[in-house]
Enzyme design. Sequence first.
Site, PDB file in Angstrom:
ATOM      1  N   ILE A 159      -6.396  30.465  11.137  1.00  0.00           N
ATOM      2  CA  ILE A 159      -5.551  31.064   9.891  1.00  0.00           C
ATOM      3  C   ILE A 159      -6.623  31.429   8.709  1.00  0.00           C
ATOM      4  O   ILE A 159      -6.471  32.555   8.090  1.00  0.00           O
ATOM      5  CB  ILE A 159      -4.874  29.960   9.247  1.00  0.00           C
ATOM      6  N   CYS A 160      -7.649  30.918   8.694  1.00  0.00           N
ATOM      7  CA  CYS A 160      -8.796  31.314   7.914  1.00  0.00           C
ATOM      8  C   CYS A 160      -9.366  32.551   8.047  1.00  0.00           C
ATOM      9  O   CYS A 160      -9.940  33.428   6.994  1.00  0.00           O
ATOM     10  CB  CYS A 160      -9.845  30.424   7.565  1.00  0.00           C
ATOM     11  N   THR A 161      -9.396  33.174   9.444  1.00  0.00           N
ATOM     12  CA  THR A 161      -9.896  34.422   9.770  1.00  0.00           C
ATOM     13  C   THR A 161      -8.961  35.587   9.288  1.00  0.00           C
ATOM     14  O   THR A 161      -9.280  36.449   8.684  1.00  0.00           O
ATOM     15  CB  THR A 161     -10.349  34.400  11.174  1.00  0.00           C
ATOM     16  N   ASN A 176      -8.781  35.815   5.378  1.00  0.00           N
ATOM     17  CA  ASN A 176     -10.033  36.497   4.609  1.00  0.00           C
ATOM     18  C   ASN A 176     -10.898  37.458   5.322  1.00  0.00           C
ATOM     19  O   ASN A 176     -11.230  38.437   4.672  1.00  0.00           O
ATOM     20  CB  ASN A 176     -10.862  35.288   4.212  1.00  0.00           C
TER      21      ASN A 176
END
Length: 420
Positions: A203-205, A208
């Site tokens: 999810i962080c990839t 962002n």
Amino acid sequence: MTAMETNGVTKRTVLRRILSRGGPFSDEAYVPGPEVYDFLADLKVFGAGGLGCEILKNLALSGFTDIHVIDMDTIDISNLNRQFLFRQADVSKSKALCAAEFVMKRVKGVKITPYFGKIQDKDEEYYMQFGIVICGLDSVEARRWINATLVNMVNMNDPDSLKPLIDGGTEGFKGQSRVILPTITSCYECTLDMLGKQQTFPICTIANTPRLPEHCIEWASVLEWPKNFPEKKLDMDDPEHVQWLYDTALRRARQFNISGVTYSLTQGVAKNIIPAIASTNAVIAASCCNEALKIATTCNPYLSSYMMYSGNDSVYTYTFDPEKKEECPVCGNLATDYTTDVSWTVQDFMNALTESVQFRIKSPSLRTAEKIIYLQAPPQLEEATRPNLVKPLQDFVSEGEEVSITDPSLPFSVKLRIHY
């Protein structure tokens, strides 16, 4: 004194005791004593990737004092429940910079040099300074890149050019760790066909630092749809919903100069996100750092096999010895035999390559020793070779001839010996 500082003092005391004498599994060349601890402190170690919080903490508490770290991600609020080096005030800041600052405050005497960017930003000269490279990357492409780079760096006349690569990764309750000695053991590319086709993304990839068209589609479906339609459930059977996802993902892709977002890809991309489990991260990071300690000190034999961990139903580990492939495009010296259909066009061949789990090529350019078949870039050459896509592959590659395949994301070429 903080908890981490207390643990640091305790763990360093225990470490000195461990390294002051040999054990039943110590290497024959192991010479215990203060010199080992001094060598450990002077050794430069490199780390990168999503396991960074656990790995940095473990390395700092294990006697390593010169650590370099790279991460291209920024801190998202969803990271705070498991990446314990970050706080609410750190949201939107660089992970590498914040993690380095936090650990250096808590563990005295440790120097951590952070870099906010991609591992591909650095050249071979940069990686040559390290004694050990540890990767906890969440990207197959990044793993392939660092693996190939370290293999290419090896000079048989210079033993210091061989940099042990410790690779660790997690997916939910599952994880793996391994030690790769470039050009000596099986490399990451040798075992690429063990991986299934990637259908989920961190999810962080996607939030962002999107790098793939799939990241843009996941961003549109997982983050933007709930934001724009909080009371409406996404229905992938509804053409209007799919069209909205496609349009939104396409705008996102153009913003980050990413190509490949299509309507059909939007329909086919799965909607599941990799769950990040703190306990799994801790287990795999501990395994990686244990291997770093063993390699640096020879106090015990390092892992010679591939370790798989599963915590779905119980704590379970399994190890096996991966074989080195002679036809590996990175560490091997033979071309891979590849059988195609006589009716295939160049485009059919390229489609098969991009769909293959074995090769995982996204934007192939093709050439033989005598002919250029198709080039993705620059635009002028792409336009000039585009008419070849509809022509039969046999017009360019004869039976038994080798074709060289390159991809912008990989620092090596794949060589296939074509059979019809």
